[in-house]
Enzyme design. Structure first.
Site, PDB file in Angstrom:
ATOM      1  N   GLY A  49      53.305  69.507  62.003  1.00  0.00           N
ATOM      2  CA  GLY A  49      52.250  69.996  62.922  1.00  0.00           C
ATOM      3  C   GLY A  49      52.097  71.477  63.035  1.00  0.00           C
ATOM      4  O   GLY A  49      50.790  71.786  63.284  1.00  0.00           O
ATOM      5  N   THR A  50      52.873  72.265  62.680  1.00  0.00           N
ATOM      6  CA  THR A  50      52.540  73.630  62.878  1.00  0.00           C
ATOM      7  C   THR A  50      51.352  74.085  61.828  1.00  0.00           C
ATOM      8  O   THR A  50      50.706  74.622  61.947  1.00  0.00           O
ATOM      9  CB  THR A  50      53.521  74.586  62.697  1.00  0.00           C
ATOM     10  OG1 THR A  50      54.427  74.509  63.878  1.00  0.00           O
ATOM     11  CG2 THR A  50      53.274  76.056  62.544  1.00  0.00           C
ATOM     12  N   GLN A  66      52.287  65.520  70.510  1.00  0.00           N
ATOM     13  CA  GLN A  66      52.932  64.989  71.204  1.00  0.00           C
ATOM     14  C   GLN A  66      52.402  63.778  71.954  1.00  0.00           C
ATOM     15  O   GLN A  66      53.146  62.839  72.411  1.00  0.00           O
ATOM     16  CB  GLN A  66      53.221  66.033  72.370  1.00  0.00           C
ATOM     17  CG  GLN A  66      54.219  67.266  72.375  1.00  0.00           C
ATOM     18  CD  GLN A  66      55.394  66.844  72.161  1.00  0.00           C
ATOM     19  OE1 GLN A  66      56.141  65.587  72.247  1.00  0.00           O
ATOM     20  NE2 GLN A  66      56.336  67.819  71.528  1.00  0.00           N
ATOM     21  N   SER A  92      52.319  65.002  63.523  1.00  0.00           N
ATOM     22  CA  SER A  92      53.498  65.399  63.085  1.00  0.00           C
ATOM     23  C   SER A  92      54.556  64.223  63.032  1.00  0.00           C
ATOM     24  O   SER A  92      54.470  63.294  63.865  1.00  0.00           O
ATOM     25  CB  SER A  92      54.476  66.509  63.851  1.00  0.00           C
ATOM     26  OG  SER A  92      55.471  66.609  63.278  1.00  0.00           O
ATOM     27  N   HIS A 147      57.885  63.777  62.776  1.00  0.00           N
ATOM     28  CA  HIS A 147      59.139  63.699  63.141  1.00  0.00           C
ATOM     29  C   HIS A 147      59.185  63.549  64.713  1.00  0.00           C
ATOM     30  O   HIS A 147      60.318  63.731  65.285  1.00  0.00           O
ATOM     31  CB  HIS A 147      59.952  65.026  62.748  1.00  0.00           C
ATOM     32  CG  HIS A 147      59.677  66.328  63.446  1.00  0.00           C
ATOM     33  ND1 HIS A 147      60.340  66.869  64.367  1.00  0.00           N
ATOM     34  CD2 HIS A 147      58.423  66.941  63.428  1.00  0.00           C
ATOM     35  CE1 HIS A 147      60.023  67.801  65.145  1.00  0.00           C
ATOM     36  NE2 HIS A 147      58.694  68.039  64.290  1.00  0.00           N
ATOM     37  N   THR A 199      52.754  70.202  45.767  1.00  0.00           N
ATOM     38  CA  THR A 199      53.184  68.965  45.245  1.00  0.00           C
ATOM     39  C   THR A 199      53.324  67.998  46.378  1.00  0.00           C
ATOM     40  O   THR A 199      54.107  68.288  47.597  1.00  0.00           O
ATOM     41  CB  THR A 199      54.319  68.471  44.275  1.00  0.00           C
ATOM     42  OG1 THR A 199      54.081  69.509  43.307  1.00  0.00           O
ATOM     43  CG2 THR A 199      54.605  67.195  44.139  1.00  0.00           C
ATOM     44  N   CYS A 253      60.266  75.268  69.826  1.00  0.00           N
ATOM     45  CA  CYS A 253      59.663  76.286  69.066  1.00  0.00           C
ATOM     46  C   CYS A 253      59.912  77.620  69.979  1.00  0.00           C
ATOM     47  O   CYS A 253      59.413  78.656  69.183  1.00  0.00           O
ATOM     48  CB  CYS A 253      58.392  76.197  68.814  1.00  0.00           C
ATOM     49  SG  CYS A 253      58.000  74.687  67.588  1.00  0.00           S
TER      50      CYS A 253
END
Length: 377
Positions: A69-70, A177, A197, A199, A235, A323
Site C-alpha cells: 500500500g505505501t 482499508q 494492499s 496483507h 522482478t 505505521c
C-alpha cells in the site's frame, strides 16, 4: 491470544497460502523472460491483472502490481502529478490521510507544489463545500482516502469523485482499508487512481496494486524501468500476486455476508460498553463507517497503557495505525477531529476479522472493565 488488530495486518488465508505455494513451485519464472517458463509466469500475471481489475470494475490495462500500500500510494501520486505538472502545481489532500500520503505531500511542498490539507468534522468526514472552495485553476490532483484507518470513518467518495471530475481534477483514493470490506467501484465512484494492499485482506505481505484509469497520463518515477509497463523496477512477485488475487476474490465473494456479520459484532460490542457504563467513547461516524474498525477513547487512561494491559490479558489491540507506532505525538486523526492532546493520547483501536467471535468481544469488554476499575481504584 485473541487477535483484534486486523486493520494492521491479517494472517494469510488457507486459499492464499495454497496458491502461493503452488505458484512458487510451478510458475517460478521471471515474467519478463522470453523463454517458455517466463511466458507461463507472464500469462498467469495477465490473468491476475484481469481478475483484480474486475473486482474494482476497472480495466486490466490500469492495474500495476507493487510491493504494498505505501509504495502504491507514493508511486500513484508521483507518477500522475509528474505527468501533469505543466498544467499546475496545486494539490489537495486531507489532514487524516495515512502516514505514507501525509508525509509524501509534506515532501512535495518542498519540491514546489502547493498543498491544501482539508479539515474534517468531529466524525472524521471532510466538507464537500470546503473541497470545492479549495479547487483553483492550478489544481491538478486530489488524494482523499476512502476510509480512515484509525476510526473507520468512510468518506463520501462518489460525491467527491463527481465534484473533482466536474472540475477536471484527477482523483486518487487510498482504498487499502476498504477493499474487501465495503464495495469499491472505480466507475461508480469516479475514481481515477487507487491503491490496494494484499496483507489487509488475508493475502501475503509485500504485495499491493495501483489502479490508474488507462485514460489518465502518468510518467514513470524510474528511468528505464521495464517491469509493470515501466511503472516500477524489480522482478515481479508472481506467487505473491497470485495469492493476493486469490485472497481478493475470496473476500469479495463473501463481502456482503461478512460486512453484515462484522457490523453485528460491532453493534454488540458498543451495546456492551454502553450497558456497563464504561468510561469509553466510540469515535468515528455512527453510520458512515467500516464495520471492522472501532476507535475507542478510554477516559483517564493512556492508550499505551490500555494496549499493554490488554496484551497482558491475552488480547491484541493497537494504539492506532501500525505505521505510527513508536511516535511520541498523539494520533493525527484524534487531533483533527477536535481532541485535546491528552485526550488524543487515550485512543486505542480494535479491528475485527474473519475469526472474531462474540465471545472474543465479551473477553475484551471484561478486560476493559477490569482496566478501568483498576485505574479508578
Amino acid at each position: 491470544m485473541i487477535y483484534l488488530d486486523y486493520a494492521a495486518t491479517t494472517p494469510m488465508s488457507e486459499e492464499a497460502l495454497a496458491v502461493y505455494t503452488e505458484t512458487a513451485k510451478v510458475y517460478f519464472g521471471n515474467s519478463n523472460s522470453l523463454h517458455d517458463i517466463g511466458s507461463d509466469a507472464a500469462r498467469l500475471l495477465a490473468i491476475c491483472r484481469k481478475q483484480l481489475a474486475a473486482l474494482i470494475n476497472g480495466e486490466e490495462k490500469g492495474i500495476y502490481f507493487t510491493s504494498g500500500g505505501t509504495e502504491s500510494n507514493i508511486l500513484a501520486v508521483r507518477s500522475i502529478i509528474q505527468a501533469h505538472r505543466h498544467k499546475g502545481n496545486h494539490l489537495i489532500t486531507t489532514v487524516t490521510e495515512h502516514a505514507s500520503l501525509y508525509h509524501l505531500f509534506q515532501q512535495l511542498e518542498t519540491e514546489g507544489y502547493e498543498v491544501t490539507y482539508l479539515s474534517v468534522d468531529r466524525f472524521g468526514r471532510i466538507d464537500i463545500d470546503e473541497l470545492e472552495q479549495a479547487i483553483t485553476p492550478n489544481t491538478i490532483f486530489a488524494s482523499i482516502h476512502h476510509a480512515n484507518s484509525e476510526i473507520g470513518t468512510v468518506q463520501p467518495i462518489q460525491e467527491i469523485g463527481k465534484l473533482l471530475r466536474k472540475h477536471g481534477v484527477i482523483f486518487h483514493s487510498d482504498c487499502v482499508q476498504t477493499f474487501g470490506k465495503i464495495q469499491v467501484d472505480v466507475r461508480a465512484m469516479y475514481i481515477d487512481s487507487l491503491s490496494l494492499s494484499a496483507h489487509k485482506i488475508y493475502g501475503p505481505k509485500g504485495v499491493g496494486a495501483v489502479y490508474i484509469d488507462p485514460r489518465i497520463k502518468w510518467t514513470s518515477c524510474f528511468r528505464e524501468a521495464t517491469h509493470e509497463s515501466g511503472f516500477r523496477p524489480g522482478t515481479i512477485n508472481v506467487p505473491g500476486i497470485a495469492a493476493f488475487v486469490t485472497a481478493a476474490q475470496h473476500i469479495c465473494d463473501h463481502l456482503s455476508d461478512e460486512q453484515s456479520r462484522l457490523e453485528q459484532l460491532r453493534q454488540y460490542f458498543i451495546s456492551q460498553i454502553t450497558e456497563k457504563q464504561l468510561p469509553i467513547d466510540i469515535e468515528g461516524h455512527c453510520d458512515a463507517h467500516l464495520p471492522n474498525i472501532i476507535g475507542l477513547l478510554v477516559h483517564g487512561i493512556e492508550g499505551q497503557y490500555t494496549m499493554l494491559e490488554c496484551n497482558r490479558y491475552g488480547i491484541a489491540i493497537s494504539t492506532g495505525s501500525a505505521c505510527q507506532v513508536g511516535k511520541q505525538a498523539p494520533s493525527r486523526t484524534m487531533i483533527a477531529i477536535g481532541k485535546e492532546t491528552e485526550e488524543a493520547k487515550q485512543f486505542v483501536r480494535i479491528s475485527l476479522g474473519k475469526p472474531t467471535t462474540m465471545a472474543d468481544l465479551d473477553r475484551l469488554v471484561a478486560t476493559l472493565e477490569a482496566i478501568c476499575q483498576h485505574r479508578k481504584g
